[in-house]
Scaffold this active site. Sequence first.
Site, PDB file in Angstrom:
ATOM      1  N   ASP A 169       0.705  -1.267  -0.042  1.00 14.61           N
ATOM      2  CA  ASP A 169      -0.147   0.044   0.127  1.00 14.61           C
ATOM      3  C   ASP A 169       1.019   1.104  -0.022  1.00 14.61           C
ATOM      4  OD1 ASP A 169      -2.423   1.287  -0.105  1.00 14.61           O
ATOM      5  OD2 ASP A 169      -2.772   1.061   2.040  1.00 14.61           O
ATOM      6  N   HIS A 180       2.331   3.374  -9.108  1.00 11.31           N
ATOM      7  CA  HIS A 180       2.260   2.110  -9.452  1.00 11.31           C
ATOM      8  C   HIS A 180       3.540   1.513 -10.316  1.00 11.31           C
ATOM      9  CE1 HIS A 180      -1.558   2.301  -7.553  1.00 11.31           C
ATOM     10  NE2 HIS A 180      -2.369   2.782  -8.714  1.00 11.31           N
ATOM     11  N   LEU A 228      10.765 -20.600  -4.701  1.00 12.53           N
ATOM     12  CA  LEU A 228       9.734 -19.689  -4.100  1.00 12.53           C
ATOM     13  C   LEU A 228       8.496 -19.805  -4.919  1.00 12.53           C
ATOM     14  CD1 LEU A 228       9.147 -17.013  -2.126  1.00 12.53           C
ATOM     15  CD2 LEU A 228       9.490 -15.788  -4.123  1.00 12.53           C
TER      16      LEU A 228
END
Length: 236
Positions: free
Chosen positions: A15, A32, A126
């Site tokens: 955020d 962004h 991962l």
Amino acid sequence: MENLRIPAHVAIIMDGNGRWAKKRGLPRKMGHVEGCKVVEQTVEDAARLGIQYLTVYAFSTENWKRSEDEVDALMQLFRYYAKRLLKIANENNVRVKFIGDISRFAPDIIEGIRSLEETSAKNTGLTFCIAVNYGSRDEIRRGMTRMMEDCREGKILPSEVTEETISSYLDTADMPDPDLLIRTSGEERLSNFILWQLAYSEFYFADVLWPDFNKDELVKAIEAYNGRDRRFGNAK
Ligand code: IPE
Ligand code: IPE
Ligand code: MG
């Protein structure tokens, strides 16, 4: 850094992109763009630290309500990063997986998501899980609809439904619950993110805005996690 117990599954609510841009007099979408670069770096950092699952909240079911201009910019970034992530995933032995209802996206974005999942499916390092058009209540609704259909078809009995049965109908069915949840930008709420899965997770709130997040911040969160007295749930 030495002897740090590394959580198996770290979830992040990324955020603060808009505020990061605003502080610099830039349009929100530039926040962004910067945020995406940090996602890339965080995947590599998490893989090197030995984290097994990294789940990030990239776009919520509520985020469609943002301006058309901002939503369009985010869709363009999904297009671009679906391709870039193909390379990054294979270079780092990362398996990419999406959660959320992807059916609402444009066909080419859905295609990009599918090919990213398929191409990286055999990687063994991962697992990088990206939540897009994701809302926890929507995920539970979709899962329970499927469960009720299976009940109606006689595949399961209502009396046999366990907590594990419910977990198995969620988008995260094949993943362990997160050990640690990080939210950046100083906000301290879940915004409809993996509510069921976070039942026993440790929460860490960082003041840093997402585009300013880095490996030091990730390590700080893991250090805080190491300092917590985990007595419940899947505490080891
Ligand atoms: C998070 O940053 C990214 C997305 C929700 C896509 P925000 O866009 O929410 O940034 P702020 O909270 O407005 O600063
Ligand atoms: C949560 O952030 C969603 C993502 C990070 C994708 P928001 O910025 O959209 O959440 P609210 O609106 O502040 O709760
Ligand atoms: Mg926000």
